[in-house]
Design a protein around this motif. Sequence first.
Motif, mmCIF file in Angstrom:
data_model
loop_
_atom_site.group_PDB
_atom_site.id
_atom_site.type_symbol
_atom_site.label_atom_id
_atom_site.label_comp_id
_atom_site.label_asym_id
_atom_site.label_seq_id
_atom_site.Cartn_x
_atom_site.Cartn_y
_atom_site.Cartn_z
ATOM 1 N N LYS A 223 0.830 -1.103 -0.053
ATOM 2 C CA LYS A 223 -0.050 0.091 0.118
ATOM 3 C C LYS A 223 1.000 1.336 -0.072
ATOM 4 O O LYS A 223 0.261 2.558 0.032
ATOM 5 C CB LYS A 223 -0.938 -0.115 1.324
ATOM 6 C CG LYS A 223 -1.953 -1.117 1.166
ATOM 7 C CD LYS A 223 -3.048 -1.046 2.470
ATOM 8 C CE LYS A 223 -3.668 -2.233 2.374
ATOM 9 N NZ LYS A 223 -4.763 -2.175 3.673
ATOM 10 N N TRP B 294 -2.055 -3.270 -7.982
ATOM 11 C CA TRP B 294 -0.700 -3.652 -7.103
ATOM 12 C C TRP B 294 0.677 -3.505 -8.257
ATOM 13 O O TRP B 294 1.327 -4.479 -8.244
ATOM 14 C CB TRP B 294 -0.813 -4.714 -6.402
ATOM 15 C CG TRP B 294 -2.001 -4.881 -5.586
ATOM 16 C CD1 TRP B 294 -3.151 -5.536 -5.562
ATOM 17 C CD2 TRP B 294 -2.297 -3.969 -4.235
ATOM 18 N NE1 TRP B 294 -4.047 -5.520 -4.579
ATOM 19 C CE2 TRP B 294 -3.664 -4.505 -3.671
ATOM 20 C CE3 TRP B 294 -1.765 -2.797 -3.766
ATOM 21 C CZ2 TRP B 294 -4.270 -3.702 -2.726
ATOM 22 C CZ3 TRP B 294 -2.334 -1.974 -2.779
ATOM 23 C CH2 TRP B 294 -3.449 -2.648 -2.315
ATOM 24 N N ASP C 112 -3.650 5.683 -7.737
ATOM 25 C CA ASP C 112 -3.272 6.180 -6.572
ATOM 26 C C ASP C 112 -2.101 6.932 -6.251
ATOM 27 O O ASP C 112 -2.129 8.105 -6.831
ATOM 28 C CB ASP C 112 -3.048 4.975 -5.520
ATOM 29 C CG ASP C 112 -4.564 3.853 -5.417
ATOM 30 O OD1 ASP C 112 -5.174 4.550 -4.458
ATOM 31 O OD2 ASP C 112 -4.502 3.006 -6.071
ATOM 32 N N VAL D 64 -2.102 5.130 -0.914
ATOM 33 C CA VAL D 64 -3.143 4.740 -1.750
ATOM 34 C C VAL D 64 -4.167 5.740 -1.305
ATOM 35 O O VAL D 64 -4.422 6.271 -0.249
ATOM 36 C CB VAL D 64 -3.874 3.241 -0.934
ATOM 37 C CG1 VAL D 64 -5.275 2.975 -1.728
ATOM 38 C CG2 VAL D 64 -3.257 2.158 -1.515
ATOM 39 N N GLY E 21 -2.904 0.852 -6.732
ATOM 40 C CA GLY E 21 -3.161 -0.111 -5.434
ATOM 41 C C GLY E 21 -4.362 -1.015 -5.928
ATOM 42 O O GLY E 21 -4.089 -1.755 -7.007
#
Length: 383
Positions: free
Chosen positions: A111, A164, A192, A214, A248
């Motif tokens: 994150k 991710w 993000d 994030v 994210g």
Amino acid sequence: MVTMKTKLLKHNTLFIGLLLLNGCVQDQEFTLMNLDDLQDKISIEPDSSDVPEYIGYNTVTDSYSIPGVENASCDPLTGNENSSLGANNKGITGNIRLLNEKGLSNCGARKNLYSYLDEEISYKLSDFIIFMGNINVPERPFDEGFESIDRSIIEINGERLVEWFNVNLDSKMSVSSDELAGEYELAILSDDGSILTLTNEDGQEVKYIDSPQVHAPKFLCGDDEGKQHFIDFSKGKTYKMKLNYFQGPRWHIALQMYWRKKTPDHKKKSNLCGQTIWKQNINRVTDDGWQIVPPEVFNMPENGLNICANERDHLNELYLSNKPETDGFSIKIKVNGIDFPTDYSIIEEIDESNNVKYKIKLENPILLVQDVKVEIIYFTFIE
């Protein structure tokens, strides 16, 4: 406006056993070798018939490492495969990083953008290169993943890469017209996190934006801790730009670079900085005087080529990094260390600032079915 003068310097076609245009070997005696391995075996001197009136010559080599179509992606975040079209010395290049097993085992690590930049817990997606025309990805769903020029899709553990991940973008920012020149405040609308770093011609580096977490689409501006909000974009002034972006959890992304020129009405930091801006409210940004940074501001770093500016599966234009005199000037092209057979013309481009660039138009294009190393060896003759 760019004015162009075209001069055909040579109509010599070189023949070699390895015919790269068809992606096949006609004479098995030849193999792909690096220039270093061949320099004692292949003469790089021009034919003596080309230079009877000269007593010597200087040689300079430009070298380009160009990915094949299976390893390159054109504006994958925008979903618009035509947005990079333009001169192939313009644009932005980038790579993708993912967390390794050690990084994935730490729930908090994925994150934070800085985790993806930590080589101990992350890795670069090998040999995959992104090309972009500018940074203009409005808030949008991102479910198609990363598609290469040959239409193959990146998959990680059998799934498309849609969350991710970290994209790292590099370019050189400069303006070449009086109309654009001035002081600007920069901003990134990001979903993000993003980190924007600028380095001036003296090597001074400023982390202009630092938002690694994030978050929803947020309008990110320069830090309040005494850092300069306005950047001097005088004509010809160049900044190395590095933008680290982080996506994210699925499904939406946003990544847009804005600038706002310093005027009597815009002397202070924008009130929008730090606010969440959803796409239905994007008019708040333009109403506040902000504009997307145009493609002409972005120049490929390290003498690189934006292959998405060409026909995508082949290369038919090259730029010389230096500016030799056109009189007494000849070139030779090598691909993977082997002389490349083609006629060519030299186009001299002069912009409004009287900056000169030499573009080589190849009659026979170089197919990008595989990664190639292209070298332009050019000779400036001495009378």
